[in-house]
Design a protein around this motif. Structure first.
Motif, PDB file in Angstrom:
ATOM      1  N   LYS A 121       0.802  -1.198   0.000  1.00  0.00           N
ATOM      2  CA  LYS A 121       0.000   0.000   0.000  1.00  0.00           C
ATOM      3  C   LYS A 121       0.845   1.262   0.000  1.00  0.00           C
ATOM      4  O   LYS A 121       0.307   2.356   0.035  1.00  0.00           O
ATOM      5  N   THR A 122       2.151   1.161  -0.018  1.00  0.00           N
ATOM      6  CA  THR A 122       2.997   2.351   0.071  1.00  0.00           C
ATOM      7  C   THR A 122       2.670   3.371  -1.008  1.00  0.00           C
ATOM      8  O   THR A 122       2.448   4.549  -0.711  1.00  0.00           O
ATOM      9  N   LEU A 160      -1.831  16.584   4.708  1.00  0.00           N
ATOM     10  CA  LEU A 160      -1.176  15.625   3.811  1.00  0.00           C
ATOM     11  C   LEU A 160      -1.337  16.074   2.371  1.00  0.00           C
ATOM     12  O   LEU A 160      -2.404  16.547   1.973  1.00  0.00           O
ATOM     13  N   GLU A 161      -0.291  15.872   1.610  1.00  0.00           N
ATOM     14  CA  GLU A 161      -0.311  16.162   0.182  1.00  0.00           C
ATOM     15  C   GLU A 161       0.179  14.917  -0.537  1.00  0.00           C
ATOM     16  O   GLU A 161       1.142  14.287  -0.107  1.00  0.00           O
ATOM     17  N   PRO A 162      -0.456  14.539  -1.648  1.00  0.00           N
ATOM     18  CA  PRO A 162       0.026  13.373  -2.401  1.00  0.00           C
ATOM     19  C   PRO A 162       1.403  13.670  -2.992  1.00  0.00           C
ATOM     20  O   PRO A 162       1.723  14.809  -3.327  1.00  0.00           O
ATOM     21  N   THR A 163       2.214  12.618  -3.090  1.00  0.00           N
ATOM     22  CA  THR A 163       3.520  12.757  -3.730  1.00  0.00           C
ATOM     23  C   THR A 163       3.413  12.311  -5.165  1.00  0.00           C
ATOM     24  O   THR A 163       2.537  11.527  -5.530  1.00  0.00           O
ATOM     25  N   ALA A 164       4.299  12.794  -5.971  1.00  0.00           N
ATOM     26  CA  ALA A 164       4.315  12.375  -7.382  1.00  0.00           C
ATOM     27  C   ALA A 164       4.893  10.975  -7.462  1.00  0.00           C
ATOM     28  O   ALA A 164       5.836  10.638  -6.764  1.00  0.00           O
ATOM     29  N   LEU A 215      -2.091   9.290  -1.598  1.00  0.00           N
ATOM     30  CA  LEU A 215      -3.419   9.498  -1.015  1.00  0.00           C
ATOM     31  C   LEU A 215      -4.519   8.920  -1.906  1.00  0.00           C
ATOM     32  O   LEU A 215      -5.577   9.502  -2.088  1.00  0.00           O
ATOM     33  N   ASP A 216      -4.223   7.744  -2.428  1.00  0.00           N
ATOM     34  CA  ASP A 216      -5.177   7.012  -3.258  1.00  0.00           C
ATOM     35  C   ASP A 216      -5.894   6.014  -2.363  1.00  0.00           C
ATOM     36  O   ASP A 216      -5.324   5.006  -1.969  1.00  0.00           O
ATOM     37  N   PHE A 217      -7.135   6.320  -2.037  1.00  0.00           N
ATOM     38  CA  PHE A 217      -7.894   5.489  -1.114  1.00  0.00           C
ATOM     39  C   PHE A 217      -8.937   4.642  -1.835  1.00  0.00           C
ATOM     40  O   PHE A 217     -10.012   4.357  -1.295  1.00  0.00           O
ATOM     41  N   PHE A 239     -10.040   1.384   4.099  1.00  0.00           N
ATOM     42  CA  PHE A 239      -9.759   1.593   5.515  1.00  0.00           C
ATOM     43  C   PHE A 239      -8.445   2.332   5.741  1.00  0.00           C
ATOM     44  O   PHE A 239      -8.202   2.878   6.831  1.00  0.00           O
ATOM     45  N   SER A 240      -7.588   2.398   4.731  1.00  0.00           N
ATOM     46  CA  SER A 240      -6.308   3.108   4.883  1.00  0.00           C
ATOM     47  C   SER A 240      -6.510   4.610   5.077  1.00  0.00           C
ATOM     48  O   SER A 240      -5.556   5.329   5.388  1.00  0.00           O
ATOM     49  N   THR A 241      -7.766   5.079   4.966  1.00  0.00           N
ATOM     50  CA  THR A 241      -8.041   6.477   5.286  1.00  0.00           C
ATOM     51  C   THR A 241      -7.788   6.754   6.764  1.00  0.00           C
ATOM     52  O   THR A 241      -7.854   7.905   7.200  1.00  0.00           O
TER      53      THR A 241
END
Length: 82
Positions: free
Chosen positions: A1-2, A76-80, A8-10, A61-63
């Motif tokens: 799930k890394t 939190l900000e998504p990474t590229a 931030l892909d849930f 559930f990883s939210t």
């Protein structure tokens, strides 16, 4: 799930309500044989907080990471993807 977490892909693989249901079944079985499961108990509590907050909104559930970030006052900000 890394990769999913850092982006931030849930996308739902397993919902928080489904995960909590399974944990509650495990806790019920453990209580029946008087086996304490403190980590599972805390995880069930975290999932209940998540569901109560509405942050899961039918997502994975990883939210849970969103609750942890909120508790720590972090944005939190998504990474590229690399």
């Amino acid at each position: 799930k890394t990769a999913a977490l850092t982006n931030l892909d849930f996308t739902t693989a397993f919902t928080a309500p489904g995960q909590r249901k399974d944990l509650r079944l495990a806790l019920e079985a453990a209580r029946a044989v008087e086996v304490p499961m403190p980590v599972t108990t805390q995880t069930e509590l975290a999932l209940s907080r998540l569901i109560g907050s509405g942050l899961d909104q039918g997502r994975d559930f990883s939210t849970l990471i969103l609750i942890a970030a909120r508790d720590a006052s972090l944005a939190l900000e998504p990474t590229a993807e690399t």
